[in-house]
Design a protein around this motif. Sequence first.
Motif, short mmCIF file in Angstrom:
data_model
loop_
_atom_site.label_atom_id
_atom_site.label_comp_id
_atom_site.label_asym_id
_atom_site.label_seq_id
_atom_site.Cartn_x
_atom_site.Cartn_y
_atom_site.Cartn_z
N PHE A 11 43.92 28.15 46.49
CA PHE A 11 43.74 28.45 45.19
C PHE A 11 44.61 27.52 44.04
O PHE A 11 45.47 26.93 44.82
N ASN A 12 44.73 27.76 42.83
CA ASN A 12 45.39 26.98 41.82
C ASN A 12 45.80 27.63 40.82
O ASN A 12 45.28 27.88 39.85
N GLU A 13 47.10 28.34 40.90
CA GLU A 13 47.42 29.19 40.05
C GLU A 13 46.56 30.30 39.74
O GLU A 13 46.30 30.51 38.28
N PRO A 14 46.11 31.28 40.68
CA PRO A 14 45.26 32.30 40.44
C PRO A 14 46.01 33.38 39.56
O PRO A 14 47.17 33.44 39.45
N GLN A 15 45.26 34.00 38.57
CA GLN A 15 45.48 34.89 37.72
C GLN A 15 44.86 36.17 38.06
O GLN A 15 45.28 37.03 39.15
N GLY A 16 43.88 36.62 37.20
CA GLY A 16 43.35 38.10 37.20
C GLY A 16 42.52 38.34 38.35
O GLY A 16 41.92 37.45 39.06
N ILE A 17 42.48 39.65 38.86
CA ILE A 17 41.72 40.00 40.02
C ILE A 17 40.94 41.40 39.53
O ILE A 17 41.58 42.22 38.92
N ALA A 18 39.68 41.53 39.90
CA ALA A 18 38.89 42.53 39.62
C ALA A 18 38.33 42.98 40.86
O ALA A 18 37.76 42.33 41.65
N VAL A 19 38.19 44.36 40.96
CA VAL A 19 37.58 45.11 42.12
C VAL A 19 36.07 45.33 41.55
O VAL A 19 35.86 46.01 40.61
N LEU A 20 35.06 45.08 42.26
CA LEU A 20 33.73 45.19 41.80
C LEU A 20 33.44 46.67 42.19
O LEU A 20 34.00 47.44 43.08
N PRO A 21 32.27 47.21 41.47
CA PRO A 21 32.01 48.84 41.83
C PRO A 21 31.47 48.58 43.03
O PRO A 21 30.75 47.48 43.65
N PRO A 22 31.45 49.87 43.83
CA PRO A 22 30.89 49.63 45.14
C PRO A 22 29.30 49.50 45.43
O PRO A 22 28.78 48.71 46.29
N ARG A 23 28.67 49.79 44.38
CA ARG A 23 27.11 49.37 44.37
C ARG A 23 27.07 47.88 44.39
O ARG A 23 26.00 47.29 44.84
N VAL A 24 27.64 47.29 43.48
CA VAL A 24 27.77 45.82 43.61
C VAL A 24 28.39 45.04 44.79
O VAL A 24 27.76 44.20 45.12
N ARG A 25 29.36 45.71 45.28
CA ARG A 25 29.79 44.81 46.49
C ARG A 25 28.99 45.02 47.51
O ARG A 25 28.86 44.09 48.15
N THR A 26 28.13 45.97 47.57
CA THR A 26 27.18 46.20 48.73
C THR A 26 26.12 45.13 48.60
O THR A 26 25.50 44.20 49.45
N GLU A 27 25.69 44.75 47.23
CA GLU A 27 24.96 43.84 47.06
C GLU A 27 25.23 42.41 47.14
O GLU A 27 24.52 41.52 47.91
N VAL A 28 26.56 42.18 46.95
CA VAL A 28 26.72 40.84 46.89
C VAL A 28 27.66 40.29 48.14
O VAL A 28 27.63 39.09 48.26
N GLY A 29 28.14 41.10 48.52
CA GLY A 29 28.72 40.92 50.01
C GLY A 29 30.17 40.49 49.98
O GLY A 29 30.65 39.94 50.77
N TYR A 30 30.83 40.92 48.92
CA TYR A 30 32.37 40.47 48.66
C TYR A 30 32.81 41.72 47.71
O TYR A 30 32.03 42.34 46.96
N ASP A 31 34.24 41.81 47.57
CA ASP A 31 34.70 42.86 46.84
C ASP A 31 35.54 42.60 45.70
O ASP A 31 35.45 43.35 44.74
N LEU A 32 36.14 41.34 45.71
CA LEU A 32 36.91 41.15 44.52
C LEU A 32 36.53 39.97 44.12
O LEU A 32 35.94 38.83 44.69
N VAL A 33 36.66 39.64 42.57
CA VAL A 33 36.53 38.23 41.99
C VAL A 33 38.00 38.10 41.39
O VAL A 33 38.72 38.83 40.76
N VAL A 34 38.23 36.87 41.72
CA VAL A 34 39.52 36.27 41.00
C VAL A 34 39.35 35.31 40.17
O VAL A 34 38.59 34.39 40.33
N ALA A 35 40.32 35.36 39.12
CA ALA A 35 40.31 34.19 38.18
C ALA A 35 41.12 33.06 38.63
O ALA A 35 42.44 33.16 38.63
N ASP A 36 40.70 32.10 39.35
CA ASP A 36 41.41 30.76 40.05
C ASP A 36 41.64 29.88 38.68
O ASP A 36 40.74 29.05 38.60
N THR A 37 42.68 30.04 38.02
CA THR A 37 42.58 29.66 36.38
C THR A 37 42.74 28.14 36.77
O THR A 37 41.86 27.55 35.75
N VAL A 38 43.64 27.31 37.32
CA VAL A 38 43.45 25.92 37.21
C VAL A 38 42.49 24.97 37.90
O VAL A 38 42.31 23.98 37.33
N ASN A 39 41.72 25.76 38.75
CA ASN A 39 40.67 25.37 39.50
C ASN A 39 39.48 25.61 38.50
O ASN A 39 38.47 25.09 38.77
#
Length: 651
Positions: A226-254
């Motif tokens: 990563f490069n200076e990551p900031q915000g983290i969001a936990v996805l709703p269960p129904r969305v996590r099941t569909e996309v195959g990952y649980d968190l989305v991270v704001a990888d700010t400088v990237n």
Amino acid sequence: MTTPVRASELTGRAWLNTGGEQLDLQSLRGKIVVLDFWSFCCINCLHVLDELRPLEEEYGDVVVTVGVHSPKFEHEADPDALAAAVDRYEITHPVLDDPRLQTWDAYTARAWPTLVVVDPEGYIVAHLSGEGHAQGLTSLVEELVAEHEAKGTLHRGTGPYVPRPQPEGDLRFPGKVAALPDGSFMVSDTGHHRLVQLESDLTTVRRAIGSGTRGWSDGPREVARFNEPQGIAVLPPRVRTEVGYDLVVADTVNHRLRGVDLGSGAVRTVAGSGVQRLLDDARARGVDPNAVPDGDPAEVALSSPWDLVWSDAADTLVVAMAGTHQLFSFDPRTGALAVLAGTGDEGLRDGPAPHSWFAQPSGLAQDAHGTLWVADSESSALRSVRFPATTHDAAGPVPGTDGEGPAEAGDGVVEPEVDSAVGLGLFDFGFRDGPAEQARLQHCLGVAVLPDGSVAVADTYNGAVRRYDPATREVTTLTRGLAEPSDVLLDTSNDEPVLVVVETNAHRLVRVAVPQQAQTVDEGAAQMQRRRTPVASGELELAVRFAAPMGQKLDTRWGDPTQLKVSSSPEDALAAGGGTSRGLTRTLRLAEGVTEGVLHVTARAAACDGSPDGEIPEHAACHLYQQDWGIPFTVDPAAPAELTLELRGLD
């Protein structure tokens, strides 16, 4: 031929990154000096720090960057806060602390960031405003190296940079925090370029995700970067099941959004090309360069995503896109990206979301009614984005929808509305509680919604957590004495409301109880103290200078590639000359009776790489140069009736 101008001396309170040595221009003679006028609150300034890194590495024997820290906010004038910022952003060049703006005024800087290039003989050769000048700087440096090596005035060798001791610990300048379903917490360990999962005690490290080395790579948690990551969001269960990952991270400088699988810790890129503000062939396709193109989200250019939250009202992820002063939406299920609010102009303007202005939005939270609360840092404001009742509300989906998302535009959906609860604009801040219209914050970065519907605000530069009550429109203080709190999160594991606070400059997370009776603080309201520019009454000729870098030329294939947008505060200070039009010159006329105000100027210019014959090839790389100025002015009948700004001016 322009008469050479000798660079002014560097004057300030102290030097950092020099091992205690005091520098002057005479000691830097023989080097190409790049003066970087910056403030550590400014996202554009942070972009420039990263743009300069490759130049400093490649030309370190002939180029010396000198950061001139010229504070906007009161807190930025604190020498300890500046030293922490120098450490946080891993600045590897000397920094002059200029709290009284003495060097800023000597070089007539008008915007953050401003770059001034001084040749080895001590003469100014270029003024550059804004970001995106890396390629042009490289060309200019190569020209200066060739010229002064031939003259014998270039001195190669190491520069005056001396590293500072670095703090030790599990966390280094943490940015944001998210609560995980099992009661643990995921923290963006921003200074270590990784994520850290903490147990509920907020100190025990369960695991780290990311190698801890600045960069970008996907893969298993031990090798992802990563490069200076900031915000983290936990996805709703129904969305996590569909996309195959649980968190989305704001990888700010990237300039990317990353998806994280909580089970394995594996990281993938879900949006963002890693290229900021890439113009590509947008002009050729007749597309607004700020529009978000359809297609692969991993090919879309983003700009410093800083925080994220799942919006039940919009049934999508909302991203605080700090670098473009906008809110984006991102649907992980489809990969669709869109601008949710903000024109890209920096400022504070309420109303329909597509016409609103933000100023570096940096914190997001959602309340029970689906309203988004936004910490708009550069305007020191708490903003809200209210969705129409035709989508979701606190009681669930409305008739006519399928319960999985908002109604389509054909169902009568109107655009969200933006409203400012606290804050006046780019130049007003302070530490004052009371009625919202009189209350003041100072560069707030985080928000959380409390059980009673009030909003807790990480009031970063005041070192406090504040509370705004929408029912009474009153602001109070919950706690103070913190070291740059950058995020707040409601901890629901307790019977009584407790906040988890990310105390960035103390490198830790702490719990803060929400008191029954909050404090009322009044340390006053303030305005940014910057010298006002004297202007003549009546007509004023505005000109923005821009010279394309060597090897580039203005992209005139589809007309004038330059644009000027002008407005004022107060809005009626301009009698004529406001609005948006092509070209970099404009005749303004101040309204009668106006004695002072602020001119808001945005300039853009598009240039493309040219062939040796000066033509632009069909698939040439193109670049968008842009700068926003807020220029405080005072009317003086004896002042010149012209105002010249530098987007990219060469002397």
